[in-house]
Write a protein that holds these residues in place. Sequence first.
Motif, PDB file in Angstrom:
ATOM      1  N   THR A 198       0.807  -1.219   0.000  1.00 58.86           N
ATOM      2  CA  THR A 198       0.000   0.000   0.000  1.00 58.86           C
ATOM      3  C   THR A 198       0.845   1.277   0.000  1.00 58.86           C
ATOM      4  OG1 THR A 198      -0.120   0.002   2.432  1.00 58.86           O
ATOM      5  CG2 THR A 198      -1.848  -1.180   1.229  1.00 58.86           C
ATOM      6  N   LEU A 199       2.145   1.133  -0.166  1.00 58.69           N
ATOM      7  CA  LEU A 199       3.030   2.296  -0.099  1.00 58.69           C
ATOM      8  C   LEU A 199       2.850   3.244  -1.283  1.00 58.69           C
ATOM      9  CD1 LEU A 199       5.129   3.228   1.962  1.00 58.69           C
ATOM     10  CD2 LEU A 199       6.887   2.155   0.566  1.00 58.69           C
ATOM     11  N   GLY A 200       2.375   2.721  -2.401  1.00 63.16           N
ATOM     12  CA  GLY A 200       2.170   3.554  -3.582  1.00 63.16           C
ATOM     13  C   GLY A 200       1.136   2.934  -4.494  1.00 63.16           C
ATOM     14  N   LYS A 201       0.916   3.566  -5.634  1.00 59.41           N
ATOM     15  CA  LYS A 201      -0.101   3.102  -6.568  1.00 59.41           C
ATOM     16  C   LYS A 201       0.408   2.038  -7.533  1.00 59.41           C
ATOM     17  CE  LYS A 201      -2.525   7.542  -6.466  1.00 59.41           C
ATOM     18  NZ  LYS A 201      -2.938   8.733  -7.254  1.00 59.41           N
ATOM     19  N   GLY A 202       1.737   1.853  -7.586  1.00 56.93           N
ATOM     20  CA  GLY A 202       2.286   0.799  -8.430  1.00 56.93           C
ATOM     21  C   GLY A 202       2.328   1.179  -9.891  1.00 56.93           C
ATOM     22  N   GLY A 203       1.819   0.285 -10.775  1.00 55.30           N
ATOM     23  CA  GLY A 203       1.918   0.464 -12.212  1.00 55.30           C
ATOM     24  C   GLY A 203       1.385   1.798 -12.699  1.00 55.30           C
ATOM     25  N   GLY A 204       1.921   2.241 -13.862  1.00 55.60           N
ATOM     26  CA  GLY A 204       1.556   3.543 -14.406  1.00 55.60           C
ATOM     27  C   GLY A 204       2.321   4.694 -13.776  1.00 55.60           C
ATOM     28  N   TYR A 205       3.391   4.361 -13.064  1.00 59.72           N
ATOM     29  CA  TYR A 205       4.152   5.379 -12.331  1.00 59.72           C
ATOM     30  C   TYR A 205       4.765   6.414 -13.270  1.00 59.72           C
ATOM     31  CZ  TYR A 205       7.611   7.392  -9.174  1.00 59.72           C
ATOM     32  OH  TYR A 205       8.370   8.261  -8.427  1.00 59.72           O
ATOM     33  N   VAL A 206       5.336   5.961 -14.390  1.00 52.34           N
ATOM     34  CA  VAL A 206       6.009   6.894 -15.299  1.00 52.34           C
ATOM     35  C   VAL A 206       5.050   7.992 -15.758  1.00 52.34           C
ATOM     36  CG1 VAL A 206       7.125   7.142 -17.545  1.00 52.34           C
ATOM     37  CG2 VAL A 206       7.719   5.215 -16.073  1.00 52.34           C
ATOM     38  N   LYS A 207       3.893   7.614 -16.226  1.00 50.62           N
ATOM     39  CA  LYS A 207       2.922   8.607 -16.715  1.00 50.62           C
ATOM     40  C   LYS A 207       2.471   9.539 -15.594  1.00 50.62           C
ATOM     41  CE  LYS A 207      -1.546   9.247 -18.993  1.00 50.62           C
ATOM     42  NZ  LYS A 207      -1.061  10.512 -19.547  1.00 50.62           N
ATOM     43  N   ARG A 208       2.235   8.971 -14.400  1.00 53.02           N
ATOM     44  CA  ARG A 208       1.804   9.824 -13.278  1.00 53.02           C
ATOM     45  C   ARG A 208       2.867  10.867 -12.950  1.00 53.02           C
ATOM     46  NH1 ARG A 208       0.143   4.874 -11.180  1.00 53.02           N
ATOM     47  NH2 ARG A 208       1.864   4.820  -9.670  1.00 53.02           N
ATOM     48  N   GLN A 209       4.141  10.477 -13.029  1.00 58.30           N
ATOM     49  CA  GLN A 209       5.206  11.419 -12.703  1.00 58.30           C
ATOM     50  C   GLN A 209       5.332  12.519 -13.753  1.00 58.30           C
ATOM     51  OE1 GLN A 209       7.175  11.384  -9.653  1.00 58.30           O
ATOM     52  NE2 GLN A 209       5.252  10.294  -9.385  1.00 58.30           N
ATOM     53  N   ILE A 210       5.271  12.147 -15.014  1.00 59.40           N
ATOM     54  CA  ILE A 210       5.376  13.166 -16.060  1.00 59.40           C
ATOM     55  C   ILE A 210       4.200  14.137 -15.963  1.00 59.40           C
ATOM     56  CG2 ILE A 210       5.514  13.599 -18.527  1.00 59.40           C
ATOM     57  CD1 ILE A 210       7.984  12.230 -17.231  1.00 59.40           C
ATOM     58  N   ASP A 211       2.998  13.608 -15.795  1.00 64.82           N
ATOM     59  CA  ASP A 211       1.817  14.477 -15.664  1.00 64.82           C
ATOM     60  C   ASP A 211       1.916  15.345 -14.413  1.00 64.82           C
ATOM     61  OD1 ASP A 211       0.813  13.315 -17.953  1.00 64.82           O
ATOM     62  OD2 ASP A 211      -0.642  12.027 -16.903  1.00 64.82           O
ATOM     63  N   GLY A 212       2.287  14.713 -13.301  1.00 68.09           N
ATOM     64  CA  GLY A 212       2.298  15.419 -12.022  1.00 68.09           C
ATOM     65  C   GLY A 212       3.342  16.519 -11.952  1.00 68.09           C
ATOM     66  N   TRP A 213       4.568  16.211 -12.389  1.00 71.54           N
ATOM     67  CA  TRP A 213       5.625  17.233 -12.312  1.00 71.54           C
ATOM     68  C   TRP A 213       5.394  18.345 -13.321  1.00 71.54           C
ATOM     69  CZ3 TRP A 213       8.241  18.009  -8.214  1.00 71.54           C
ATOM     70  CH2 TRP A 213       8.547  16.946  -7.356  1.00 71.54           C
ATOM     71  N   SER A 214       4.784  18.021 -14.463  1.00 71.99           N
ATOM     72  CA  SER A 214       4.450  19.072 -15.432  1.00 71.99           C
ATOM     73  C   SER A 214       3.446  20.043 -14.821  1.00 71.99           C
ATOM     74  CB  SER A 214       3.876  18.452 -16.712  1.00 71.99           C
ATOM     75  OG  SER A 214       4.832  17.625 -17.350  1.00 71.99           O
ATOM     76  N   ASP A 215       2.439  19.506 -14.163  1.00 71.58           N
ATOM     77  CA  ASP A 215       1.429  20.343 -13.520  1.00 71.58           C
ATOM     78  C   ASP A 215       2.038  21.187 -12.403  1.00 71.58           C
ATOM     79  OD1 ASP A 215      -1.441  21.078 -12.972  1.00 71.58           O
ATOM     80  OD2 ASP A 215      -0.991  20.087 -11.066  1.00 71.58           O
ATOM     81  N   ARG A 216       2.910  20.568 -11.597  1.00 69.46           N
ATOM     82  CA  ARG A 216       3.524  21.316 -10.489  1.00 69.46           C
ATOM     83  C   ARG A 216       4.448  22.414 -10.996  1.00 69.46           C
ATOM     84  NH1 ARG A 216       2.814  16.205  -8.060  1.00 69.46           N
ATOM     85  NH2 ARG A 216       4.727  15.298  -8.892  1.00 69.46           N
ATOM     86  N   TYR A 217       5.179  22.132 -12.084  1.00 69.14           N
ATOM     87  CA  TYR A 217       6.060  23.166 -12.618  1.00 69.14           C
ATOM     88  C   TYR A 217       5.256  24.362 -13.112  1.00 69.14           C
ATOM     89  CZ  TYR A 217       9.591  25.723 -15.096  1.00 69.14           C
ATOM     90  OH  TYR A 217      10.423  26.742 -15.500  1.00 69.14           O
ATOM     91  N   ARG A 218       4.211  24.084 -13.850  1.00 66.78           N
ATOM     92  CA  ARG A 218       3.403  25.196 -14.389  1.00 66.78           C
ATOM     93  C   ARG A 218       2.813  26.042 -13.266  1.00 66.78           C
ATOM     94  NH1 ARG A 218       1.479  20.824 -18.286  1.00 66.78           N
ATOM     95  NH2 ARG A 218       2.553  21.283 -20.262  1.00 66.78           N
ATOM     96  N   LYS A 219       2.361  25.410 -12.204  1.00 65.98           N
ATOM     97  CA  LYS A 219       1.756  26.153 -11.094  1.00 65.98           C
ATOM     98  C   LYS A 219       2.793  26.959 -10.310  1.00 65.98           C
ATOM     99  CE  LYS A 219      -2.248  23.151 -10.383  1.00 65.98           C
ATOM    100  NZ  LYS A 219      -2.880  22.117  -9.517  1.00 65.98           N
ATOM    101  N   ALA A 220       4.046  26.497 -10.280  1.00 59.90           N
ATOM    102  CA  ALA A 220       5.084  27.181  -9.498  1.00 59.90           C
ATOM    103  C   ALA A 220       5.917  28.148 -10.331  1.00 59.90           C
ATOM    104  CB  ALA A 220       6.008  26.139  -8.846  1.00 59.90           C
TER     105      ALA A 220
END
Length: 357
Positions: free
Chosen positions: A164-186
């Motif tokens: 239960t430590l993380g969501k597992g599969g699909g990690y690469v896409k979640r990271q690219i989407d997530g960091w892109s969103d965080r960069y734009r907001k910051a």
Amino acid sequence: MEENLLDKAVAVRQGEELDLARVDAFLKAKIPGLQGSPELEQFPGGASNLTYLLHYADRDLILRRPPFGHRAKSAHDMLREAKIMAALKPVYPYVPEVLAICDDPAVMDADFYVMQRIPGIIPRSNLPKGMTLTPEETRALCLSVIDKLIELHLVDYQAAGLDTLGKGGGYVKRQIDGWSDRYRKARTPDVNDFESVMTWLQAKMPAQDIATTLIHNDFRFDNVILNPDNPQQVIGVLDWEMATLGDPLMDLGNTLAYWAQADDDATMQLMRRQPTHLPGMLTRDEVVAYYGEKTGFKVDNFDFYTIYGLFRLAAILQQIYYRFYHGQTKNPAFAPFGQMVNYLESRCLRLMKESVL
């Protein structure tokens, strides 16, 4: 043990003081046997969460809390970090023991936790004054540090009950989407937009994760503790805030974003926060090859993970710089972070042109 080699705390930075009386009362109710009134110091390393030394008459403790000022919603979760450390300790013994966790705003304005102190050497931008290593010893140190990352990635997290430590599969896409969103907001007006890099990462990401393993997400030399009596031996690994389940090659890409080697340009050398430039240290390419050999993971065409690591580092720096730009933190060390972000974009663009992907 040579005391002058040990990682040392200094006076607390202005604006980052704690209500020591309240913290002391909380800890004495949670940790049996604490004696006297503590002295408070702060470790100068790190640009995100704050780390303090509580020096009691009979023992030293480490307190970790988030930075002051605006914080990204999903960042700096001290309760999660403490819980991850407690879960990992039985299967990865280099994790410090967590002694107390606090989410009471009457004690502090933010959640925090307290852990054991592991006295030792933390290799920051340079080795401690008085510590010299031959190229052969430096190589042994380098391999020892990389081996701890490999050891983490090879832990059987399912057998250890860490599913239960993380969501597992699909990690690469979640990271690219997530960091892109965080960069734009910051983003602040004085930094570049990184849009071409984010577009490239979206287009070049692998169809699926190489594997799902325990990952640290901030594994660097200045997050390991070395045995002062044998500096090639790692006795502790710190900073578990972003640990999760995910793709191990993404974790390695994060690590190599900080890996300034001897032949890098002057700007990369100025950004260096670990002694990876020393004679005997592996180059980034050698690290990737060694990692692939030891883990069995396919590391061909590592360009995507390299560029992702640099982009993610830029997003982290930008989140910190956002607080400085808007006057929410006064730490002068953050002033050049905007220039660093722009440099990292130029580095990504160059690597994209050279990539065979």
